[in-house]
Design a protein around this motif. Structure first.
Motif, PDB file in Angstrom:
ATOM      1  N   PRO A   1       0.825  -1.214   0.000  1.00 28.12           N
ATOM      2  CA  PRO A   1       0.000   0.000   0.000  1.00 28.12           C
ATOM      3  C   PRO A   1       0.859   1.263   0.000  1.00 28.12           C
ATOM      4  O   PRO A   1       1.850   1.365   0.732  1.00 28.12           O
ATOM      5  N   GLY A   2       0.468   2.230  -0.826  1.00 30.28           N
ATOM      6  CA  GLY A   2       1.147   3.517  -0.859  1.00 30.28           C
ATOM      7  C   GLY A   2       2.482   3.522  -1.563  1.00 30.28           C
ATOM      8  O   GLY A   2       3.228   4.495  -1.434  1.00 30.28           O
ATOM      9  N   THR A   3       2.819   2.501  -2.339  1.00 34.86           N
ATOM     10  CA  THR A   3       4.114   2.416  -3.013  1.00 34.86           C
ATOM     11  C   THR A   3       3.965   2.769  -4.479  1.00 34.86           C
ATOM     12  O   THR A   3       2.981   2.392  -5.125  1.00 34.86           O
ATOM     13  N   LYS A   4       4.942   3.496  -4.987  1.00 31.64           N
ATOM     14  CA  LYS A   4       4.983   3.860  -6.406  1.00 31.64           C
ATOM     15  C   LYS A   4       6.228   3.234  -7.014  1.00 31.64           C
ATOM     16  O   LYS A   4       7.312   3.292  -6.434  1.00 31.64           O
ATOM     17  N   ILE A   5       6.085   2.619  -8.183  1.00 37.13           N
ATOM     18  CA  ILE A   5       7.187   1.964  -8.873  1.00 37.13           C
ATOM     19  C   ILE A   5       7.426   2.665 -10.200  1.00 37.13           C
ATOM     20  O   ILE A   5       6.480   2.905 -10.967  1.00 37.13           O
ATOM     21  N   VAL A   6       8.684   2.991 -10.465  1.00 31.25           N
ATOM     22  CA  VAL A   6       9.091   3.639 -11.712  1.00 31.25           C
ATOM     23  C   VAL A   6      10.084   2.719 -12.407  1.00 31.25           C
ATOM     24  O   VAL A   6      11.147   2.415 -11.861  1.00 31.25           O
ATOM     25  N   CYS A   7       9.733   2.251 -13.600  1.00 35.63           N
ATOM     26  CA  CYS A   7      10.617   1.398 -14.408  1.00 35.63           C
ATOM     27  C   CYS A   7      11.108   2.213 -15.594  1.00 35.63           C
ATOM     28  O   CYS A   7      10.315   2.824 -16.304  1.00 35.63           O
ATOM     29  N   MET A   8      12.420   2.197 -15.824  1.00 38.18           N
ATOM     30  CA  MET A   8      12.978   2.956 -16.940  1.00 38.18           C
ATOM     31  C   MET A   8      14.064   2.154 -17.604  1.00 38.18           C
ATOM     32  O   MET A   8      14.713   1.300 -16.981  1.00 38.18           O
ATOM     33  N   GLY A   9      14.237   2.426 -18.883  1.00 39.46           N
ATOM     34  CA  GLY A   9      15.265   1.716 -19.627  1.00 39.46           C
ATOM     35  C   GLY A   9      15.281   2.131 -21.078  1.00 39.46           C
ATOM     36  O   GLY A   9      14.384   2.827 -21.571  1.00 39.46           O
ATOM     37  N   ASN A  10      16.337   1.695 -21.762  1.00 36.54           N
ATOM     38  CA  ASN A  10      16.531   1.953 -23.183  1.00 36.54           C
ATOM     39  C   ASN A  10      16.500   0.616 -23.898  1.00 36.54           C
ATOM     40  O   ASN A  10      17.393  -0.216 -23.729  1.00 36.54           O
ATOM     41  N   LEU A  11      15.481   0.386 -24.698  1.00 38.75           N
ATOM     42  CA  LEU A  11      15.309  -0.901 -25.365  1.00 38.75           C
ATOM     43  C   LEU A  11      16.362  -1.150 -26.437  1.00 38.75           C
ATOM     44  O   LEU A  11      16.445  -2.264 -26.961  1.00 38.75           O
ATOM     45  N   GLN A  12      17.160  -0.158 -26.762  1.00 35.07           N
ATOM     46  CA  GLN A  12      18.246  -0.353 -27.726  1.00 35.07           C
ATOM     47  C   GLN A  12      19.550  -0.755 -27.052  1.00 35.07           C
ATOM     48  O   GLN A  12      20.563  -0.919 -27.724  1.00 35.07           O
ATOM     49  N   GLN A  13      19.547  -0.902 -25.735  1.00 30.32           N
ATOM     50  CA  GLN A  13      20.758  -1.271 -24.996  1.00 30.32           C
ATOM     51  C   GLN A  13      20.484  -2.502 -24.131  1.00 30.32           C
ATOM     52  O   GLN A  13      20.674  -2.499 -22.925  1.00 30.32           O
ATOM     53  N   ILE A  14      20.025  -3.579 -24.758  1.00 29.29           N
ATOM     54  CA  ILE A  14      19.758  -4.834 -24.050  1.00 29.29           C
ATOM     55  C   ILE A  14      21.034  -5.665 -24.027  1.00 29.29           C
ATOM     56  O   ILE A  14      21.608  -5.968 -25.077  1.00 29.29           O
ATOM     57  N   ASP A  15      21.492  -6.014 -22.830  1.00 25.98           N
ATOM     58  CA  ASP A  15      22.721  -6.779 -22.659  1.00 25.98           C
ATOM     59  C   ASP A  15      22.472  -8.215 -22.212  1.00 25.98           C
ATOM     60  O   ASP A  15      23.405  -9.014 -22.182  1.00 25.98           O
ATOM     61  N   THR A  16      21.234  -8.561 -21.842  1.00 24.69           N
ATOM     62  CA  THR A  16      20.927  -9.918 -21.398  1.00 24.69           C
ATOM     63  C   THR A  16      20.876 -10.856 -22.602  1.00 24.69           C
ATOM     64  O   THR A  16      20.187 -10.562 -23.585  1.00 24.69           O
ATOM     65  N   PRO A  17      21.573 -11.984 -22.563  1.00 28.92           N
ATOM     66  CA  PRO A  17      21.512 -12.933 -23.682  1.00 28.92           C
ATOM     67  C   PRO A  17      20.094 -13.471 -23.891  1.00 28.92           C
ATOM     68  O   PRO A  17      19.324 -13.628 -22.948  1.00 28.92           O
ATOM     69  N   TYR A  18      19.757 -13.746 -25.144  1.00 28.60           N
ATOM     70  CA  TYR A  18      18.471 -14.318 -25.557  1.00 28.60           C
ATOM     71  C   TYR A  18      17.295 -13.387 -25.264  1.00 28.60           C
ATOM     72  O   TYR A  18      16.145 -13.827 -25.248  1.00 28.60           O
ATOM     73  N   LEU A  19      17.554 -12.111 -25.019  1.00 30.24           N
ATOM     74  CA  LEU A  19      16.482 -11.152 -24.767  1.00 30.24           C
ATOM     75  C   LEU A  19      16.477 -10.125 -25.890  1.00 30.24           C
ATOM     76  O   LEU A  19      17.529  -9.585 -26.249  1.00 30.24           O
TER      77      LEU A  19
END
Length: 571
Positions: free
Chosen positions: A512-530
């Motif tokens: 309750p009362g928590t805010k989540i902010v997700c950010m990223g650049n989809l052109q800089q993916i470093d995880t394999p197979y992603l």
């Protein structure tokens, strides 16, 4: 006494059209504000034509042999004029009727295919067995051997291998049937899977080119596909694999091969929801006479109709920019049938609205700041190239709401620990000390935010830095399982490197009362197979669009430096 005449309109239509008070129309924003609903005019509106809800429900079988289907209404936070009373809100409850059940999609014509699954598909998505609708699935024996060899450990791959083994065991034990005739995939409750599961129960005769080593697992799977193609001709047999080289070899041998597509939220990253929509140049000339507007507090609201309404989503931003015409920047707050309500934004481009000394520099940044500072928006996603200001705006809005507004108790920051190059080895120290090298972006942006306070002096800035540091906690994603964040402002940086399952794990930590902010650049993916289509950030943007308590914006223009902007374009 005879009953009153039957209504000629549905209850939802009567409540919407016959009860609403007349509202003067405004052709363009910025014009005279003589658009408030007059209470006296509202009282003079006849209301005798609306039957009580009880009479409508009891007389429905008498009025028509086939009662009309209830109206489907999409509702978010209701935005009403300032002088609406409780009666109008009660009438709005008549609109909250259940939506009609959707008809099941017709099954595609043609014979069912036989899909041969590679091991990497099962270890990538343990639920892939139930994703092939009416088609059948075949598992070679070598696939089960590889699953057994990968089930040990605490990695994501090992957990998926164990989950797949449990699923196969449940399917085999659900019904006492001959494995040779196939196991129904819907035996464990997954009704969407109408096909059967086949195991390799006998040695298959096949011939592959001599140049392919016979003992390699990939080549054995290719041999099984070749044998099945000859055995089940003319039925289509397709190999499903996440291994690109495996698919290339299969096509070179004349075998059908496909990638596993079910994990991708989008086929093409260019179709990702941007969060903003430009109104057409002729919008005001065509719809100006039918637009209703009213003032509520510091914001102006517009109720619009027309063919653009079906394209809109809740919390989507719309803007109108034309030379010689007043500009409009607004957010969709309500959608009802063929009408939508727009709410004007707060201008954070101006210095008097600076957030922790930071002002926005372009249109998309202003959209993002309105989302970050809205207490009704619990989940915000920001995408954009390097230097568009994602981390700086998220930190500035977080510090304002933690230290000034006291809306949240502290800021929690985490990120995916995926390195760009070779790993430098183990890091010493505590959890926060180990996460220190990964949080260089935090230090850089805090340095920028500390420089905005110039009147406090050196000692004042040092005290401010200590206060800021005490309210920011750096956590590792590896220890998030089982946690619950209460009244926290959570920042997930580099979210493009997360899988959909990891993204779900982090978002479900919110209390309750928590805010989540997700950010990223989809052109800089470093995880394999992603890829851009299968990234957890893409998954979250696509699934949360249109939810009343979430928002997304794609930042278009870089503001870091002219060198960084040029490098993002040409490199």
């Amino acid at each position: 006494m005879p009953l009153p005449p039957a209504p000629t309109k549905r209850a939802a239509s009567l409540a919407r059209e016959d009860y609403d008070a007349p509202v003067r129309t405004a052709s363009k924003p910025g014009r005279s504000k003589k658009t408030r609903v007059d209470d006296a005019a509202q009282d003079e509106k006849p209301v005798a034509r609306l039957l009580p809800a009880e009479q409508i429900e009891t007389r429905a079988p008498v009025l028509a042999k086939e009662p009309p289907a209830p109206a489907e209404v999409v509702t978010a936070r209701a935005v009403t004029p300032a002088n609406d009373d409780a009666a109008s809100r009660d009438r709005g409850a008549l609109l909250r009727e259940p939506a009609p059940k959707r008809k099941a999609a017709p099954k595609p014509a043609g014979p069912a295919k036989l899909f041969v699954l590679d091991t990497n598909v099962l270890m990538h998505d343990p639920m892939c067995l139930f994703r092939f609708e009416e088609h059948d699935i075949f598992l070679p024996m070598i696939v089960l051997e590889e699953l057994d060899s990968h089930k040990k450990g605490m990695t994501e791959v090992a957990r998926n291998a164990r989950q797949t083994s449990r699923t196969l065991d449940a399917l085999a034990a659900a019904k006492e049937q001959d494995i040779a005739t196939g196991l129904p995939l819907d035996a464990t409750g997954h009704r969407e899977a109408q096909g059967k599961l086949f195991f390799q129960t006998q040695v298959l005769d096949y011939k592959l080119p001599i140049s392919l080593p016979q003992g390699k697992a990939d080549n054995q799977i290719l041999g099984v596909v070749e044998a099945l193609r000859q055995q089940h001709a003319p039925r289509e047999v397709v190999l499903v694999s996440k291994d690109i080289n495996m698919r290339v070899k299969a096509r070179a041998l004349g075998l059908g091969a496909e990638d596993y597509q079910n994990d991708k939220a989008l086929e093409d990253g260019e179709f990702l929801y941007s969060g903003a929509l430009a109104l057409p140049p002729d919008f005001w000339s065509k719809n100006g006479k039918t637009v209703e507007s009213w003032q509520q507090g510091l914001h102006t609201f517009y109720r619009i109709t027309g063919p653009i309404v079906p394209e809109l989503l809740i919390n989507q931003f719309v803007y109108f920019e034309a030379p010689g015409e007043p500009s409009l920047y607004a957010r969709v707050t309500e959608i009802r049938a063929k009408t939508a309500v727009l709410k004007t934004l707060k201008d954070y481009n101006h210095l008097k609205h600076a957030v922790w000394g930071v002002t926005t520099r372009n249109r998309e940044q202003n959209f993002a700041m309105n989302l970050l500072l809205d207490p009704e928006v619990d989940f915000v996603t920001l995408t954009g190239n390097a230097g568009t200001g994602k981390t700086l705006m998220a930190l500035a809005s977080g510090l304002t709401q933690v230290l000034d507004d006291r809306r949240y108790t502290e800021i929690i920051m985490t990120r995916a620990t995926v390195s760009v190059g070779e790993d430098i080895g183990f890091l010493p120290g505590t959890e926060e000390e180990k996460m220190g090298p990964w949080m260089g972006a935090l230090d850089d942006n805090l340095e920028v935010l500390a420089k905005t306070e110039t009147s406090a002096g050196e000692w004042g800035r040092a005290a401010t830095n200590e206060l800021i540091r005490s309210r920011i906690k750096i956590k590792s994603m590896n220890f998030m399982r089982g946690r619950t964040f209460l009244n926290k402002y959570v920042i997930i940086d580099e979210a493009q490197n997360l899988t959909p399952k990891q993204m779900k794990t982090l978002i479900t930590r919110a209390g309750p009362g928590t805010k989540i902010v997700c950010m990223g650049n989809l052109q800089q993916i470093d995880t394999p197979y992603l890829t851009e289509g299968s990234s957890g950030l893409t998954f979250a943007v696509d699934k949360f669009k249109g939810w009343p308590h979430s928002g997304h914006i794609t930042l278009a223009r870089g503001e870091r430096s002219r060198l960084a902007d040029f490098a993002s374009e040409v490199l």
